[in-house]
Design an enzyme around this catalytic site. Structure first.
Site, short mmCIF file in Angstrom:
data_model
loop_
_atom_site.label_atom_id
_atom_site.label_comp_id
_atom_site.label_asym_id
_atom_site.label_seq_id
_atom_site.Cartn_x
_atom_site.Cartn_y
_atom_site.Cartn_z
N HIS A 3 0.70 -1.29 0.11
CA HIS A 3 0.06 0.18 0.03
C HIS A 3 0.87 1.09 -0.02
CE1 HIS A 3 -2.89 -3.11 0.69
NE2 HIS A 3 -2.64 -2.92 1.95
N LYS A 4 2.01 1.22 -0.63
CA LYS A 4 2.90 2.47 -0.81
C LYS A 4 2.03 3.61 -1.38
CE LYS A 4 6.80 3.40 0.46
NZ LYS A 4 6.11 3.58 1.78
N TRP A 6 -1.52 3.87 -1.14
CA TRP A 6 -2.69 4.19 -0.39
C TRP A 6 -2.25 4.77 1.09
CZ3 TRP A 6 -6.87 5.25 -2.43
CH2 TRP A 6 -7.64 4.44 -3.51
N LEU A 139 -11.54 0.18 -13.24
CA LEU A 139 -10.05 0.26 -13.35
C LEU A 139 -9.76 -0.85 -14.02
CD1 LEU A 139 -7.27 1.65 -12.93
CD2 LEU A 139 -7.59 0.85 -10.55
N LYS A 148 3.34 -1.76 -13.86
CA LYS A 148 4.15 -0.64 -14.53
C LYS A 148 3.74 0.61 -13.49
CE LYS A 148 5.17 -1.62 -19.09
NZ LYS A 148 6.55 -1.29 -19.19
N ARG A 149 2.82 0.34 -12.55
CA ARG A 149 2.49 1.30 -11.58
C ARG A 149 1.75 2.26 -12.27
NH1 ARG A 149 2.36 -0.45 -6.70
NH2 ARG A 149 2.36 1.61 -5.70
N ALA A 151 -1.71 2.06 -12.46
CA ALA A 151 -3.05 2.37 -11.56
C ALA A 151 -2.91 3.40 -10.55
CB ALA A 151 -3.22 1.02 -10.73
N LEU A 389 -21.91 -1.50 -9.61
CA LEU A 389 -21.78 -2.38 -10.96
C LEU A 389 -20.52 -3.27 -10.96
CD1 LEU A 389 -23.65 0.21 -13.41
CD2 LEU A 389 -24.66 -1.62 -12.10
C1 LIG Z 1 -18.13 -15.72 -12.38
O1 LIG Z 1 -17.43 -14.81 -13.00
C2 LIG Z 1 -16.40 -14.06 -12.23
C3 LIG Z 1 -15.72 -13.08 -13.22
C4 LIG Z 1 -14.79 -12.40 -12.49
C5 LIG Z 1 -14.81 -12.36 -10.79
C6 LIG Z 1 -15.48 -12.94 -10.37
C7 LIG Z 1 -15.74 -13.12 -8.55
C8 LIG Z 1 -16.07 -11.94 -8.38
N1 LIG Z 1 -15.28 -11.04 -7.86
N2 LIG Z 1 -17.43 -11.76 -7.97
C9 LIG Z 1 -17.82 -10.33 -7.63
O2 LIG Z 1 -17.01 -9.41 -7.27
C10 LIG Z 1 -19.25 -10.15 -7.31
C11 LIG Z 1 -19.98 -11.31 -6.59
C12 LIG Z 1 -21.37 -11.29 -6.36
C13 LIG Z 1 -21.99 -9.77 -6.63
N3 LIG Z 1 -21.35 -8.67 -7.26
C14 LIG Z 1 -19.84 -8.92 -7.62
O3 LIG Z 1 -19.34 -8.01 -8.15
C15 LIG Z 1 -20.00 -6.78 -8.72
C16 LIG Z 1 -19.93 -5.67 -7.90
C17 LIG Z 1 -18.51 -5.17 -8.09
N4 LIG Z 1 -18.11 -4.89 -9.33
C18 LIG Z 1 -18.15 -6.34 -10.27
C19 LIG Z 1 -19.63 -6.82 -10.15
C20 LIG Z 1 -16.59 -14.08 -10.84
#
Ligand SMILES: COc1cccc(CC(=N)NC(=O)c2cccnc2OC2CCNCC2)c1
Length: 389
Positions: A3-4, A6, A139, A148-149, A151, A389
């Site tokens: 976290h350098k 943050w 992002l 490459k830093r 973000a 989302l």
């Molecule tokens: C099933 O396909 C996936 C593809 C990429 C990542 C994940 C796991 C994951 N990271 N899931 C979530 O973050 C997630 C699980 C349930 C409800 N909302 C979620 O994330 C939403 C809200 C945050 N932005 C991404 C979508 C699953």
């Protein structure tokens, strides 16, 4: 080197956890607009900033392709989010959006889009304060340009452009722990097409379970059971806004939706967002509401399937129909529309239906963050009324 970046930002720092002398609220005060850095941050030499005009088809395609090939994957790199083009255009252009907050990075020579970050404006209430915030999301740095830093400089640039619009707070989520989560949520999945989910490795056959027993376990009625259950329409916006504002007022952090916001975020949009409500057959009053958004995932490395179709629980309100019954109708509609899986976080009152409706816990957590706003203690998921989302 944890976290350098943050540690340099106005966010709750791990060292401050438990320090009850620190007040809840903004960490830094707004600076006069004349003192906000007027020119963009410096990028490494080969790259240049581009403001993405999402009303251009070509730009939408470039952003879609970058995310489709390089955005978030699950922990086992078996799936990658594959937001549709129409979803992205919808997500980036809510009421009052700023084009300048749709930020891309191109390679100067080839003009190839290699990184992206967005912000959209949102009025978010924290306890009894409504705060104008930016919701930061999407992002993405091309796989070939990781570490490459890039973000940190993209986060600083979107922060600078948000400051130029006199907004000083932000909300964002991440699957990783950063300083310092305001809430940590568990995600849950409800199988709708268990055979496909097992074939692609999203789910595993339960112990002592056969495939036919598993299919029977997740079977749903052909049609919804609640009298007066129907799709939301434009004329429902005022009633749904009233219902939602009353319901969300109980949470510590929640959007402060007005009718314009409800019309944008919750009016059904094919392949993007689905919303249903219960209109009492006797009184014609709108008593309940449920919604989910459409976020498919690319299946990486499976011969028979290329896409996992998933519905993500959005905002749900039950005042007359039991939440369990309302959400079961949402599952039934999602199954009718041939979704493979219905996902939900344990936010709001979701905990009350997850197990009973046969959701299983996911293998990860979603952490919620506020930028430049201290919350004294991390919230329980049930105190959180915000879905990003
Ligand atoms: C099933 O396909 C996936 C593809 C990429 C990542 C994940 C796991 C994951 N990271 N899931 C979530 O973050 C997630 C699980 C349930 C409800 N909302 C979620 O994330 C939403 C809200 C945050 N932005 C991404 C979508 C699953």
């Amino acid at each position: 080197r944890r976290h350098k970046f943050w540690e340099t930002q106005p966010v709750g720092q791990f060292k401050d956890i438990g320090d009850t002398s620190l007040p809840e609220g903004p960490i830094e005060l707004p600076t006069p607009l004349s003192e906000v850095k007027q020119e963009p941050y410096n990028l490494p030499n080969l790259y240049e900033w581009i403001t993405c005009d999402m009303s251009s088809e070509d730009m939408c395609n470039e952003v879609f392709n970058l995310l489709s090939n390089n955005y978030v994957e699950d922990d086992e790199n078996m799936f990658r989010f594959n937001y549709s083009k129409e979803f992205l255009c919808w997500a980036f252009q809510p009421p009052g959006f700023f084009k300048s907050w749709h930020i891309g990075v191109r390679v100067k020579s080839s003009k190839k889009l290699v990184a992206f970050i967005t912000g959209v404006p949102a009025r978010i209430r924290v306890r009894d304060e409504v705060v104008n915030m930016a919701e930061i999301n999407f992002l993405c740095v091309h796989k070939k340009l990781r570490s490459k830093r890039l973000a940190p400089v993209m986060i600083k640039e979107v922060t600078r452009r948000v400051h130029l619009e006199n907004i000083w707070q932000a909300a964002y989520t991440a699957g990783v722990v950063l300083p310092t989560p305001m809430a940590t949520c568990q995600y849950w999945h409800r199988s709708l097409n268990p055979k496909k989910l097992i074939d692609v490795g999203f789910s595993r056959l339960g112990a002592r379970m056969t495939m036919s027993r598993t299919i029977k376990l997740y079977k749903l009625p052909e049609s919804t059971v609640t009298a007066g259950f129907r799709k939301m329409e434009l004329h429902d916006v005022p009633a749904v806004t009233r219902l939602l504002r009353t319901y969300l007022s109980q949470f510590v952090v929640a959007p402060d939706f007005d009718e314009n916001d409800v019309e944008h975020w919750l009016l059904p949009k094919e392949n993007v967002v689905d919303s249903y409500l219960v209109e009492s057959p006797e009184t014609h009053e709108v008593t309940d509401f449920c919604s989910f958004y459409t976020l498919p995932s690319t299946i990486l490395g499976n011969q028979n399937y290329s896409t996992l179709t998933a519905a993500y629980s959005y905002y749900n309100v039950s005042t007359k129909t039991p939440l369990l019954q309302l959400m079961n109708d949402a599952l039934i509609v999602a199954k009718q529309k041939d979704y493979d899986v219905f996902n939900a976080l344990d936010v709001m009152d979701n905990e009350s239906f997850l197990k009973e409706l046969k959701f299983g816990p996911g293998d990860g957590k979603l952490h919620y963050y506020l930028y430049n706003y201290r919350i004294r203690h991390a919230l329980k998921p049930s105190e959180l009324g915000l879905v990003l989302l």
